[in-house]
Design a protein around this motif. Sequence first.
Motif, PDB file in Angstrom:
ATOM      1  N   TYR A 102      -5.689  -3.535  -7.777  1.00  0.00           N
ATOM      2  CA  TYR A 102      -6.654  -3.908  -8.805  1.00  0.00           C
ATOM      3  C   TYR A 102      -6.935  -5.401  -8.882  1.00  0.00           C
ATOM      4  CZ  TYR A 102      -5.681   0.824 -10.293  1.00  0.00           C
ATOM      5  OH  TYR A 102      -5.527   2.184 -10.314  1.00  0.00           O
ATOM      6  N   GLY A 103      -6.171  -6.204  -8.209  1.00  0.00           N
ATOM      7  CA  GLY A 103      -6.347  -7.644  -8.316  1.00  0.00           C
ATOM      8  C   GLY A 103      -6.964  -8.269  -7.090  1.00  0.00           C
ATOM      9  N   GLY A 104      -7.524  -7.469  -6.222  1.00  0.00           N
ATOM     10  CA  GLY A 104      -8.137  -8.019  -5.021  1.00  0.00           C
ATOM     11  C   GLY A 104      -7.120  -8.558  -4.044  1.00  0.00           C
ATOM     12  N   GLY A 105      -5.911  -8.043  -4.101  1.00  0.00           N
ATOM     13  CA  GLY A 105      -4.844  -8.536  -3.256  1.00  0.00           C
ATOM     14  C   GLY A 105      -4.684  -7.781  -1.964  1.00  0.00           C
ATOM     15  N   SER A 106      -5.718  -7.079  -1.526  1.00  0.00           N
ATOM     16  CA  SER A 106      -5.574  -6.284  -0.311  1.00  0.00           C
ATOM     17  C   SER A 106      -5.726  -7.102   0.962  1.00  0.00           C
ATOM     18  CB  SER A 106      -6.581  -5.129  -0.314  1.00  0.00           C
ATOM     19  OG  SER A 106      -7.898  -5.645  -0.386  1.00  0.00           O
ATOM     20  N   THR A 107      -6.043  -8.397   0.836  1.00  0.00           N
ATOM     21  CA  THR A 107      -6.096  -9.230   2.032  1.00  0.00           C
ATOM     22  C   THR A 107      -4.676  -9.557   2.470  1.00  0.00           C
ATOM     23  OG1 THR A 107      -6.161 -11.282   0.789  1.00  0.00           O
ATOM     24  CG2 THR A 107      -8.280 -10.261   1.312  1.00  0.00           C
ATOM     25  N   ALA A 108      -4.492  -9.784   3.707  1.00  0.00           N
ATOM     26  CA  ALA A 108      -3.151  -9.999   4.262  1.00  0.00           C
ATOM     27  C   ALA A 108      -2.488 -11.244   3.697  1.00  0.00           C
ATOM     28  CB  ALA A 108      -3.232 -10.095   5.782  1.00  0.00           C
ATOM     29  N   GLU A 109      -3.273 -12.318   3.505  1.00  0.00           N
ATOM     30  CA  GLU A 109      -2.681 -13.562   3.013  1.00  0.00           C
ATOM     31  C   GLU A 109      -2.183 -13.404   1.574  1.00  0.00           C
ATOM     32  OE1 GLU A 109      -6.207 -15.665   3.475  1.00  0.00           O
ATOM     33  OE2 GLU A 109      -6.081 -15.675   5.640  1.00  0.00           O
ATOM     34  N   THR A 110      -2.989 -12.772   0.720  1.00  0.00           N
ATOM     35  CA  THR A 110      -2.603 -12.583  -0.673  1.00  0.00           C
ATOM     36  C   THR A 110      -1.382 -11.679  -0.765  1.00  0.00           C
ATOM     37  OG1 THR A 110      -4.926 -12.772  -1.267  1.00  0.00           O
ATOM     38  CG2 THR A 110      -3.441 -11.877  -2.935  1.00  0.00           C
ATOM     39  N   ASP A 166       0.808  -1.218   0.000  1.00  0.00           N
ATOM     40  CA  ASP A 166       0.000   0.000   0.000  1.00  0.00           C
ATOM     41  C   ASP A 166       0.845   1.274   0.000  1.00  0.00           C
ATOM     42  OD1 ASP A 166       0.879  -0.337   2.596  1.00  0.00           O
ATOM     43  OD2 ASP A 166      -0.983   0.402   3.505  1.00  0.00           O
ATOM     44  N   ILE A 167       2.149   1.165   0.241  1.00  0.00           N
ATOM     45  CA  ILE A 167       3.008   2.353   0.211  1.00  0.00           C
ATOM     46  C   ILE A 167       3.608   2.600  -1.172  1.00  0.00           C
ATOM     47  CG2 ILE A 167       3.651   2.105   2.643  1.00  0.00           C
ATOM     48  CD1 ILE A 167       6.426   1.128   1.616  1.00  0.00           C
ATOM     49  N   ILE A 168       3.388   1.696  -2.131  1.00  0.00           N
ATOM     50  CA  ILE A 168       3.970   1.822  -3.464  1.00  0.00           C
ATOM     51  C   ILE A 168       3.203   2.872  -4.263  1.00  0.00           C
ATOM     52  CG2 ILE A 168       4.464   0.632  -5.639  1.00  0.00           C
ATOM     53  CD1 ILE A 168       4.588  -1.971  -3.996  1.00  0.00           C
ATOM     54  N   SER A 169       3.931   3.770  -4.884  1.00  0.00           N
ATOM     55  CA  SER A 169       3.344   4.769  -5.772  1.00  0.00           C
ATOM     56  C   SER A 169       3.390   4.233  -7.195  1.00  0.00           C
ATOM     57  CB  SER A 169       4.125   6.084  -5.683  1.00  0.00           C
ATOM     58  OG  SER A 169       3.748   6.947  -6.734  1.00  0.00           O
ATOM     59  N   GLY A 170       2.239   4.055  -7.798  1.00  0.00           N
ATOM     60  CA  GLY A 170       2.176   3.546  -9.161  1.00  0.00           C
ATOM     61  C   GLY A 170       2.830   4.481 -10.160  1.00  0.00           C
ATOM     62  N   ARG A 171       2.621   5.782  -9.999  1.00  0.00           N
ATOM     63  CA  ARG A 171       3.212   6.756 -10.921  1.00  0.00           C
ATOM     64  C   ARG A 171       4.734   6.777 -10.819  1.00  0.00           C
ATOM     65  NH1 ARG A 171      -0.644  12.117 -10.676  1.00  0.00           N
ATOM     66  NH2 ARG A 171      -2.481  11.117 -11.579  1.00  0.00           N
ATOM     67  N   MET A 172       5.241   6.775  -9.603  1.00  0.00           N
ATOM     68  CA  MET A 172       6.693   6.829  -9.425  1.00  0.00           C
ATOM     69  C   MET A 172       7.350   5.543  -9.915  1.00  0.00           C
ATOM     70  SD  MET A 172       8.891   8.888  -8.567  1.00  0.00           S
ATOM     71  CE  MET A 172      10.636   8.907  -8.369  1.00  0.00           C
ATOM     72  N   THR A 173       6.717   4.421  -9.656  1.00  0.00           N
ATOM     73  CA  THR A 173       7.259   3.149 -10.124  1.00  0.00           C
ATOM     74  C   THR A 173       7.314   3.113 -11.649  1.00  0.00           C
ATOM     75  OG1 THR A 173       6.431   2.044  -8.154  1.00  0.00           O
ATOM     76  CG2 THR A 173       6.954   0.642 -10.025  1.00  0.00           C
ATOM     77  N   THR A 174       6.256   3.576 -12.296  1.00  0.00           N
ATOM     78  CA  THR A 174       6.238   3.636 -13.760  1.00  0.00           C
ATOM     79  C   THR A 174       7.326   4.572 -14.277  1.00  0.00           C
ATOM     80  OG1 THR A 174       3.862   3.221 -13.749  1.00  0.00           O
ATOM     81  CG2 THR A 174       4.798   4.130 -15.772  1.00  0.00           C
TER      82      THR A 174
END
Length: 155
Positions: free
Chosen positions: A102-110, A48-56
Amino acid sequence: MSVLWQKARDYLKTKEFRDYITSTHFWGPMANWGLPLAAFKDMKASPDIISGRMTTALILYSMAFMRFAYRVQPRNLLLMACHGTNVVAQSVQASRYLIYHYGGGSTAETTAAATDAATAAATDAATAFTAAAAAAATTIDTCPVACDPEVVCSE
């Protein structure tokens, strides 16, 4: 084996090596290694701390400078290896960002499984890329005249 060590030690004493160590062809890439190292460190953090714009932006920046490092004369393979590693690391970060948002990966296990898989894949890819760059560094074109970069000099 001792012949190899002797050759390496003799090369370290040459003016050519001292000139390389004091040049921007060495210190520029050394400073740039902070980018992929930071990305590898952040792979253990929550996505959740990753910036999509900066990474791109970092992926595109590193791709452009990989080409520059190869095309400049003399070729700067240390810079190319640094930016290649950064492309791999930032691509893993981008995949973590996309899975989380976007992939529903916000659960802790995923998130934990994706982080572990991404870290392992990035480490393997970076190791392979660094090994390939080291192998390429042994074939640096040392032609004393200006050569066409598409043609390998034979001396």
